[in-house]
Scaffold this motif. Structure first.
Motif, mmCIF file in Angstrom:
data_model
loop_
_atom_site.group_PDB
_atom_site.id
_atom_site.type_symbol
_atom_site.label_atom_id
_atom_site.label_comp_id
_atom_site.label_asym_id
_atom_site.label_seq_id
_atom_site.Cartn_x
_atom_site.Cartn_y
_atom_site.Cartn_z
ATOM 1 N N GLU A 34 19.982 -59.751 85.339
ATOM 2 C CA GLU A 34 20.668 -60.649 84.398
ATOM 3 C C GLU A 34 21.423 -61.722 85.165
ATOM 4 O OE1 GLU A 34 22.805 -59.189 80.736
ATOM 5 O OE2 GLU A 34 24.473 -60.137 81.775
ATOM 6 N N SER A 36 23.459 -65.880 84.522
ATOM 7 C CA SER A 36 23.933 -66.803 83.478
ATOM 8 C C SER A 36 22.735 -67.648 83.038
ATOM 9 C CB SER A 36 25.075 -67.661 84.002
ATOM 10 O OG SER A 36 24.663 -68.319 85.188
ATOM 11 N N SER A 37 22.165 -68.383 83.987
ATOM 12 C CA SER A 37 20.970 -69.189 83.726
ATOM 13 C C SER A 37 20.176 -69.230 85.028
ATOM 14 C CB SER A 37 21.398 -70.610 83.320
ATOM 15 O OG SER A 37 20.366 -71.536 83.620
ATOM 16 N N GLN A 61 19.202 -63.731 80.341
ATOM 17 C CA GLN A 61 20.171 -64.788 80.680
ATOM 18 C C GLN A 61 21.332 -64.709 79.682
ATOM 19 O OE1 GLN A 61 17.924 -68.584 82.366
ATOM 20 N NE2 GLN A 61 17.263 -68.189 80.272
ATOM 21 N N ARG A 62 22.549 -64.782 80.229
ATOM 22 C CA ARG A 62 23.718 -64.783 79.341
ATOM 23 C C ARG A 62 23.944 -66.161 78.741
ATOM 24 N NH1 ARG A 62 25.283 -62.085 83.781
ATOM 25 N NH2 ARG A 62 26.278 -63.943 84.670
ATOM 26 N N ALA A 63 23.550 -67.198 79.485
ATOM 27 C CA ALA A 63 23.811 -68.569 79.038
ATOM 28 C C ALA A 63 22.580 -69.428 79.297
ATOM 29 C CB ALA A 63 25.036 -69.129 79.761
#
Ligand code: BTN
Length: 286
Positions: A34, A36-37, A61-63
């Protein structure tokens, strides 16, 4: 900084089965469960000197982000989330109009982005067709669609120092599995599994995507942008004769698509004039 993990076995198996090995673009393939991007991770790696062809793959991806400030829905395992670092040679992509011997100007940097974006659309459409036999099309500028539902998207971001394009990050997301999409995109999004009605091997799709990307990047580096435009036009029937609309400074404008020009801009006829759209969001008009 997040640390990469060993590549998943299914990915290693698919890559090695093709004989291209685990560095399909010539740089290392880094895997994360995982981030962010993946575009951000790739940009950090590029800024730290990562080689051309370095590729980032994440399970989630979180963002995740899309074009025009949108979010790219990226739950674990539902899609391929990938970013590749491309370092244009200097002087880069020598057939770009206006590209001088000292490297790329700001206008040239835009041209490089446009060209890489179109090349990536072609590469991914061909890859999905080869891996799954699904007849995906391209919707200008770079969405992969099946029956007007979005299957994949591309986000190119880059860094220039002075007049030299240092690197371009080519990020792409391909929806693999049916998932609970947010309401605002639920009736406009699709996935490979939803279209095919069967499970899909992510390693196979990734392998085709990276191999195809490598081939089209090599053509672009060789100055064969005409090949890319020709294939792009074949893969994008909606870029001619489709009714579209978009938001202009004074409201909604409707017209009919009339192909892309030699710089990748979409021509749209509105009756009294021809628009040449270089970026933005075009919707289907009913
Ligand atoms: C779009 O169609 O708007 C572009 C979507 C691009 C999504 C990919 S997923 C991998 C990479 N990382 C991101 O944050 N975005 C791109």
């Amino acid at each position: 900084m997040v640390y990469s993990r060993p590549l998943p076995a299914d990915v290693v198996e698919a890559l090695t089965a093709t004989g291209i090995g685990v560095q399909p673009l010539g740089g290392p393939l880094r895997y994360f469960s995982e981030v962010s991007s993946t575009n951000d991770v790739a940009a950090d790696l590029a800024a730290a000197g990562a080689a051309d062809g370095t590729t980032v793959l994440a399970d989630a991806q979180r963002a995740g982000r899309g074009r025009l400030g949108r979010t790219w829905f990226s739950p674990p395992g539902a899609g391929l989330y990938v970013s590749c670092i491309f370092r244009p040679p200097s002087p880069s992509l020598t057939s770009v109009p206006g590209l001088g011997p000292d490297g790329a100007s700001a206008a040239d940097a835009t041209a490089i982005h446009t060209r890489l974006t179109l090349a990536t659309g072609v590469a991914l459409a061909d890859a999905v067709r080869a891996a799954t036999a699904l007849p995906v099309d391209i919707k200008w500028p770079n969405d992969l669609v099946v029956d007007r539902r979005k299957l994949a998207g591309i986000l190119c971001e880059g860094s220039a120092v002075g007049s030299t394009v240092e690197y371009v990050i080519v990020g792409f997301g391909i929806n693999l599995r049916s998932t609970a999409y947010p309401r605002e995109i639920a009736n406009r999004a699709t996935s490979l599994e939803a279209e095919l009605g069967r499970p899909v091997d992510r390693g196979l799709v990734l392998t085709h995507a990276l191999t195809s990307l490598r081939d089209w990047w090599m053509r672009l580096r060789a100055g064969r942008f005409d090949d890319i435009l020709r294939r792009w036009r074949e893969l994008s029937p909606s870029s001619r004769g489709a009714r579209v609309e978009w938001t202009g400074p004074s409201g909604t404008i409707r017209g009919v698509t009339d192909g892309i020009d030699a710089n990748g801009a979409l021509r749209v006829l509105t009756g009294d004039r021809t628009f040449q759209i270089v970026s933005g969001n075009i919707s289907w008009a009913s």
